[in-house]
Design a protein around this motif. Sequence first.
Motif, PDB file in Angstrom:
ATOM      1  N   VAL A 119      41.923  20.946  45.848  1.00  0.00           N
ATOM      2  CA  VAL A 119      42.592  22.233  45.805  1.00  0.00           C
ATOM      3  C   VAL A 119      41.504  23.302  45.800  1.00  0.00           C
ATOM      4  O   VAL A 119      40.607  23.273  44.960  1.00  0.00           O
ATOM      5  N   ARG A 120      41.598  24.208  46.744  1.00  0.00           N
ATOM      6  CA  ARG A 120      40.619  25.293  46.850  1.00  0.00           C
ATOM      7  C   ARG A 120      41.211  26.564  46.249  1.00  0.00           C
ATOM      8  O   ARG A 120      42.330  26.939  46.547  1.00  0.00           O
ATOM      9  N   GLN A 121      40.411  27.191  45.401  1.00  0.00           N
ATOM     10  CA  GLN A 121      40.768  28.491  44.842  1.00  0.00           C
ATOM     11  C   GLN A 121      40.006  29.570  45.609  1.00  0.00           C
ATOM     12  O   GLN A 121      38.895  29.328  46.067  1.00  0.00           O
ATOM     13  N   PRO A 122      40.569  30.759  45.704  1.00  0.00           N
ATOM     14  CA  PRO A 122      39.857  31.847  46.384  1.00  0.00           C
ATOM     15  C   PRO A 122      38.785  32.427  45.456  1.00  0.00           C
ATOM     16  O   PRO A 122      39.024  33.371  44.705  1.00  0.00           O
ATOM     17  N   ALA A 123      37.583  31.856  45.482  1.00  0.00           N
ATOM     18  CA  ALA A 123      36.522  32.193  44.530  1.00  0.00           C
ATOM     19  C   ALA A 123      36.153  33.671  44.547  1.00  0.00           C
ATOM     20  O   ALA A 123      35.991  34.291  43.485  1.00  0.00           O
ATOM     21  N   ILE A 124      36.023  34.257  45.710  1.00  0.00           N
ATOM     22  CA  ILE A 124      35.643  35.669  45.788  1.00  0.00           C
ATOM     23  C   ILE A 124      36.729  36.537  45.171  1.00  0.00           C
ATOM     24  O   ILE A 124      36.457  37.438  44.369  1.00  0.00           O
ATOM     25  N   GLN A 125      37.966  36.251  45.515  1.00  0.00           N
ATOM     26  CA  GLN A 125      39.091  37.011  44.969  1.00  0.00           C
ATOM     27  C   GLN A 125      39.190  36.813  43.451  1.00  0.00           C
ATOM     28  O   GLN A 125      39.495  37.751  42.711  1.00  0.00           O
ATOM     29  N   LEU A 126      38.889  35.613  42.980  1.00  0.00           N
ATOM     30  CA  LEU A 126      38.899  35.311  41.552  1.00  0.00           C
ATOM     31  C   LEU A 126      37.846  36.146  40.828  1.00  0.00           C
ATOM     32  O   LEU A 126      38.121  36.758  39.789  1.00  0.00           O
ATOM     33  N   GLY A 127      36.640  36.208  41.400  1.00  0.00           N
ATOM     34  CA  GLY A 127      35.568  37.010  40.816  1.00  0.00           C
ATOM     35  C   GLY A 127      35.898  38.494  40.799  1.00  0.00           C
ATOM     36  O   GLY A 127      35.673  39.182  39.793  1.00  0.00           O
ATOM     37  N   ARG A 128      36.432  38.984  41.896  1.00  0.00           N
ATOM     38  CA  ARG A 128      36.816  40.404  41.960  1.00  0.00           C
ATOM     39  C   ARG A 128      37.884  40.744  40.930  1.00  0.00           C
ATOM     40  O   ARG A 128      37.836  41.788  40.286  1.00  0.00           O
ATOM     41  N   SER A 129      38.850  39.854  40.780  1.00  0.00           N
ATOM     42  CA  SER A 129      39.910  40.086  39.794  1.00  0.00           C
ATOM     43  C   SER A 129      39.349  40.109  38.381  1.00  0.00           C
ATOM     44  O   SER A 129      39.753  40.947  37.559  1.00  0.00           O
ATOM     45  N   ALA A 130      38.419  39.219  38.093  1.00  0.00           N
ATOM     46  CA  ALA A 130      37.811  39.178  36.762  1.00  0.00           C
ATOM     47  C   ALA A 130      37.039  40.471  36.478  1.00  0.00           C
ATOM     48  O   ALA A 130      37.145  41.039  35.386  1.00  0.00           O
ATOM     49  N   VAL A 131      36.281  40.944  37.457  1.00  0.00           N
ATOM     50  CA  VAL A 131      35.529  42.194  37.284  1.00  0.00           C
ATOM     51  C   VAL A 131      36.496  43.360  37.090  1.00  0.00           C
ATOM     52  O   VAL A 131      36.295  44.211  36.210  1.00  0.00           O
ATOM     53  N   ARG A 132      37.565  43.399  37.878  1.00  0.00           N
ATOM     54  CA  ARG A 132      38.558  44.471  37.767  1.00  0.00           C
ATOM     55  C   ARG A 132      39.182  44.477  36.369  1.00  0.00           C
ATOM     56  O   ARG A 132      39.335  45.534  35.740  1.00  0.00           O
ATOM     57  N   LEU A 133      39.534  43.303  35.858  1.00  0.00           N
ATOM     58  CA  LEU A 133      40.106  43.221  34.512  1.00  0.00           C
ATOM     59  C   LEU A 133      39.111  43.676  33.458  1.00  0.00           C
ATOM     60  O   LEU A 133      39.469  44.384  32.509  1.00  0.00           O
ATOM     61  N   LEU A 134      37.853  43.277  33.603  1.00  0.00           N
ATOM     62  CA  LEU A 134      36.819  43.673  32.653  1.00  0.00           C
ATOM     63  C   LEU A 134      36.635  45.192  32.662  1.00  0.00           C
ATOM     64  O   LEU A 134      36.581  45.833  31.605  1.00  0.00           O
ATOM     65  N   LEU A 135      36.577  45.773  33.855  1.00  0.00           N
ATOM     66  CA  LEU A 135      36.423  47.228  33.960  1.00  0.00           C
ATOM     67  C   LEU A 135      37.639  47.957  33.390  1.00  0.00           C
ATOM     68  O   LEU A 135      37.486  48.979  32.700  1.00  0.00           O
ATOM     69  N   ASP A 136      38.832  47.445  33.629  1.00  0.00           N
ATOM     70  CA  ASP A 136      40.044  48.040  33.058  1.00  0.00           C
ATOM     71  C   ASP A 136      39.983  48.023  31.534  1.00  0.00           C
ATOM     72  O   ASP A 136      40.351  48.990  30.874  1.00  0.00           O
ATOM     73  N   ARG A 137      39.498  46.933  31.008  1.00  0.00           N
ATOM     74  CA  ARG A 137      39.393  46.803  29.547  1.00  0.00           C
ATOM     75  C   ARG A 137      38.353  47.769  28.996  1.00  0.00           C
ATOM     76  O   ARG A 137      38.572  48.410  27.966  1.00  0.00           O
ATOM     77  N   ILE A 138      37.236  47.903  29.684  1.00  0.00           N
ATOM     78  CA  ILE A 138      36.195  48.843  29.251  1.00  0.00           C
ATOM     79  C   ILE A 138      36.734  50.267  29.286  1.00  0.00           C
ATOM     80  O   ILE A 138      36.557  51.041  28.342  1.00  0.00           O
TER      81      ILE A 138
END
Length: 188
Positions: A119-138
């Motif tokens: 099963v392949r996950q969209p790694a780039i999209q996963l990373g972008r989402s994580a950064v977006r969530l972190l920035l939203d939290r900050i």
Amino acid sequence: RVVSHLLDHGHRSIICVGYDRQYNSIALRISGYEKEMNEAGLKPQFILADKGSTISSLLLERLRSIKPPAALFTLNNVTTKHALHALQREGIQVPEEFAIVGFDDFETASLLAVPLTAVRQPAIQLGRSAVRLLLDRIHAGSSDASHFEARITLPTELIIRRSCGCEPSLNRVRTASSRRHRRSVAAK
């Protein structure tokens, strides 16, 4: 989809193997496996270890039992690595004697002696989402994690290779290495 794919190959004894079940993503994979097995009228079977390093010994014990499983669904790359080593150590032929499908496709999965269905996950999209969530939290300015909750579900893709028992054509496997190979063969 993983369990359904293995069921389509006629496997009825499919075991879910992994560790780190405390993480939401792993728990969701376990839940999906369990749901598909129950829908098929089959009993879910698990090897859920506390750490990755114990996977091989636990799997070997199960493989040597009176009723060994016919197929594995591994929950992450570390588990897949330990499972493949255990199968190799026992001399079990994949996919002729045993099927395996992993979660988390990786760059060299198609280069293994028996290319791994995964099963392949969209790694780039996963990373972008994580950064977006972190920035939203900050930007929210809250240091209390309980005030910030988010759930993002990204699409996955089952990459069919040989470890499940399929004989995929080059057209169905679209990895960087297979495209390079076709280009180099066409250039000759």
